[in-house]
Write an enzyme that holds these catalytic residues in place. Structure first.
Site, PDB file in Angstrom:
ATOM      1  N   TYR A  67       0.784  -1.442  -0.234  1.00 44.73           N
ATOM      2  CA  TYR A  67      -0.272  -0.089  -0.095  1.00 44.73           C
ATOM      3  C   TYR A  67       0.799   1.142  -0.138  1.00 44.73           C
ATOM      4  CZ  TYR A  67      -4.340  -2.803   1.248  1.00 44.73           C
ATOM      5  OH  TYR A  67      -4.751  -3.916   1.286  1.00 44.73           O
ATOM      6  N   ASN A  78     -12.509  -0.983  -4.515  1.00 45.33           N
ATOM      7  CA  ASN A  78     -12.312  -0.588  -6.182  1.00 45.33           C
ATOM      8  C   ASN A  78     -13.493  -2.151  -6.759  1.00 45.33           C
ATOM      9  OD1 ASN A  78     -11.776  -1.975  -8.781  1.00 45.33           O
ATOM     10  ND2 ASN A  78     -10.347  -3.726  -7.716  1.00 45.33           N
ATOM     11  N   CYS A  93      -6.627  -5.179  -7.265  1.00 39.43           N
ATOM     12  CA  CYS A  93      -6.298  -4.778  -6.425  1.00 39.43           C
ATOM     13  C   CYS A  93      -6.010  -6.045  -5.707  1.00 39.43           C
ATOM     14  CB  CYS A  93      -7.658  -4.712  -5.751  1.00 39.43           C
ATOM     15  SG  CYS A  93      -9.465  -5.366  -5.435  1.00 39.43           S
ATOM     16  N   HIS A  94      -5.845  -7.469  -6.006  1.00 34.26           N
ATOM     17  CA  HIS A  94      -5.657  -8.127  -5.453  1.00 34.26           C
ATOM     18  C   HIS A  94      -3.829  -7.900  -5.205  1.00 34.26           C
ATOM     19  CE1 HIS A  94      -5.474  -9.625  -8.938  1.00 34.26           C
ATOM     20  NE2 HIS A  94      -4.971 -10.761  -9.034  1.00 34.26           N
ATOM     21  N   GLU A 127      -0.749 -16.236 -10.068  1.00 35.92           N
ATOM     22  CA  GLU A 127      -0.096 -15.396 -11.257  1.00 35.92           C
ATOM     23  C   GLU A 127       1.312 -15.877 -10.824  1.00 35.92           C
ATOM     24  OE1 GLU A 127      -1.540 -11.485 -10.900  1.00 35.92           O
ATOM     25  OE2 GLU A 127      -3.430 -11.808 -11.923  1.00 35.92           O
TER      26      GLU A 127
END
Length: 161
Positions: free
Chosen positions: A98, A121, A129-130, A156
């Site tokens: 963040y 979001n 946002c993950h 990912e």
């Protein structure tokens, strides 16, 4: 005028919401800050925008897509929209904190505000946002639940292949 459709995913059913020909929402079943169902408009599962979004999500979850092209429209404060635009720049398979996101926005003291905007979001997964984690790399929360966040990050990073 808003319409919606529900599609399946490895994170459970996803409610897609559109305004005209652009996606304005992607919500998980138990998502924090999920708007009331009546704000989603009428069902229209055959709409082109939903077919495109579903196809791109299937490609993403099959490991064949890293960026989304479906048209998006956002309703939020100017600051939220800045945060959401910056989220789209985080590369697939990477994470940032963040604080790093606040730095990228030129607002290094705003990590808390960045976190709040991140949590609101409206278009999860597609607006990633993950990919934002705590300063120590911890999973600090996710509107769709920490299990889904862990799944998306592991996926990912190739852990699930």
């Amino acid at each position: 005028m808003r319409t919606h459709a529900v599609v399946d995913s490895p994170c459970g059913p996803l409610t897609l919401v559109a305004e005209g020909d652009a996606l304005c929402g992607l919500y998980m079943v138990d998502q924090r800050h999920r708007p009331a169902q009546l704000t989603f408009g009428s069902p229209d599962p055959g709409a082109d925008v939903f077919a495109r979004a579903e196809a791109e999500l299937k490609e993403y979850f099959a490991g064949h897509r890293r960026e989304f092209e479906v048209p998006l429209v956002f309703a939020g404060t100017p600051f939220q929209q800045l945060v959401w635009a910056e989220l789209r720049k985080i590369p697939y398979g990477t994470t940032i904190s963040y604080g790093q996101l606040a730095d990228r926005l030129g607002k290094p003291a705003a990590s808390r505000a960045v976190g709040l905007a991140n949590g609101k979001n409206p278009i999860g997964i597609i607006v990633p946002c993950h990919r934002v984690v705590g300063s120590n790399g911890s999973l600090t929360g996710y509107g769709g639940g920490l299990e889904c966040k862990r799944y998306l990050l592991d996926f990912e990073q190739g852990v699930l292949f």
